[in-house]
Design an enzyme around this catalytic site. Sequence first.
Site, PDB file in Angstrom:
ATOM      1  N   PRO A 136      -4.771   0.195  18.033  1.00 15.32           N
ATOM      2  CA  PRO A 136      -4.457  -0.282  16.681  1.00 15.32           C
ATOM      3  C   PRO A 136      -4.546   0.784  15.603  1.00 15.32           C
ATOM      4  CG  PRO A 136      -6.658  -0.975  17.344  1.00 15.32           C
ATOM      5  CD  PRO A 136      -6.037  -0.352  18.550  1.00 15.32           C
ATOM      6  N   TYR A 188       3.600   6.532   9.855  1.00 20.39           N
ATOM      7  CA  TYR A 188       2.851   5.330   9.519  1.00 20.39           C
ATOM      8  C   TYR A 188       3.745   4.281   8.862  1.00 20.39           C
ATOM      9  CZ  TYR A 188      -1.469   2.779   8.374  1.00 20.39           C
ATOM     10  OH  TYR A 188      -2.481   1.852   8.320  1.00 20.39           O
ATOM     11  N   HIS A 205       0.851  -1.184   0.000  1.00 27.22           N
ATOM     12  CA  HIS A 205       0.000   0.000   0.000  1.00 27.22           C
ATOM     13  C   HIS A 205       0.889   1.237   0.000  1.00 27.22           C
ATOM     14  CE1 HIS A 205      -3.954  -1.915   1.681  1.00 27.22           C
ATOM     15  NE2 HIS A 205      -3.467  -2.567   0.645  1.00 27.22           N
TER      16      HIS A 205
END
Length: 395
Positions: free
Chosen positions: A296, A388, A77
Amino acid sequence: MARKIITTQVAIMGAGPAGLMLSHLLAKSGIESTVIEVRSHQEIAETVRAGILEHGSVNLLVDSGVSDRVLRDGDRHDGIELRFNGESHRIDFKGLVGESVWLYPQTDVFLDLAARRKDDGGDVRYSVTNTTIHDLEGKPKVWFTDAEGQEFEIQADFLVGADGSRSHCRFQIPEANRKWYFHEYPFAWFGILAQAPRSSDELIYANSEHGFALISQRTESVQRMYFQCDPKENVADWDDERIWSEFRKRVNGNGFELKEGPVLEKMVLPFRSFVHTPMRYGNMFLAGDAAHTVPPTGAKGLNLALHDVKVLFEGLESFYSNGSTALLESYSDRALERVWKAQHFSYWMTSMLHTVPGSDDFGRARQLGELHSVVSSRHARAYLAESYTGWPGAK
């Protein structure tokens, strides 16, 4: 029955990804280890966990020779979507920081590591009971009973507690020698596994007046999704139509519609932030969820665990190759630096995207202002992308 003695260099409690990765790295450097685990191989393999891997975690799996299956079967991704006010805003990881993440379930990470340790003749013992640890300030010992009922004693130079969020090891550290940091969140995630086509090629993080939702993927025909709920929510109260209605309210709009299908699994996942300091006591080191947990939202839990063992391995390798204890002595500080960065990022993402129960109109408007600030600033988008995908130092 007499207790049998196992002599090794590093004893590892916990055969999840953290413990197995450490055992694998040690074996590649000729350092002996014995791994014990209270769960069965099957139980770990069937436990559903998050599946986003930073580029550094992928590099560690591939470059250390565990497996390249993540590159073949995982989905790369290059960004995510932040969705609010019914509109999507893409965070372009590749364009902003030149990195990507991989969607690859933690179950598969475990299976790859377990298979590699088995193929390499690693000493990994599942389904053990009656575990106790001794002499942490000297040469650690671990007593356990194996699946056949035989009692053992492991004698090691070092002990690593990689035994998860319910760690037995961390409770053996005297209260005077530890500090715990907690943050409880007033919400949980209602998670589903659904038989449906993909709604998006990348993850969607949705903020809405009805609460947060995360649209993730699993395969071409099975998807995993979550929405914010009360931690006390009862899954039995939710049929398929009610579940999809909740997702529609939070995600659909302006031409976007979720692709729906039968719900195969449903669960409620409460979460919290937790840090244990320091991550060492005597000759015992903590790694992974035994030392810290994160919500999460930031996809950091497994990645932090793998980074911990990478840092710890460097210290152990240095000790056994040249007798230096410097890297072992600095392990806790070096690991915690990244842990606290991850705690901040995870807290920030969680607070920005979730609706706090009882929040007023000001809180809602301020949250939308924060989201607009992020998507309208290249610097803010780059911070999110770097955090991220994994900070420098994870390679």
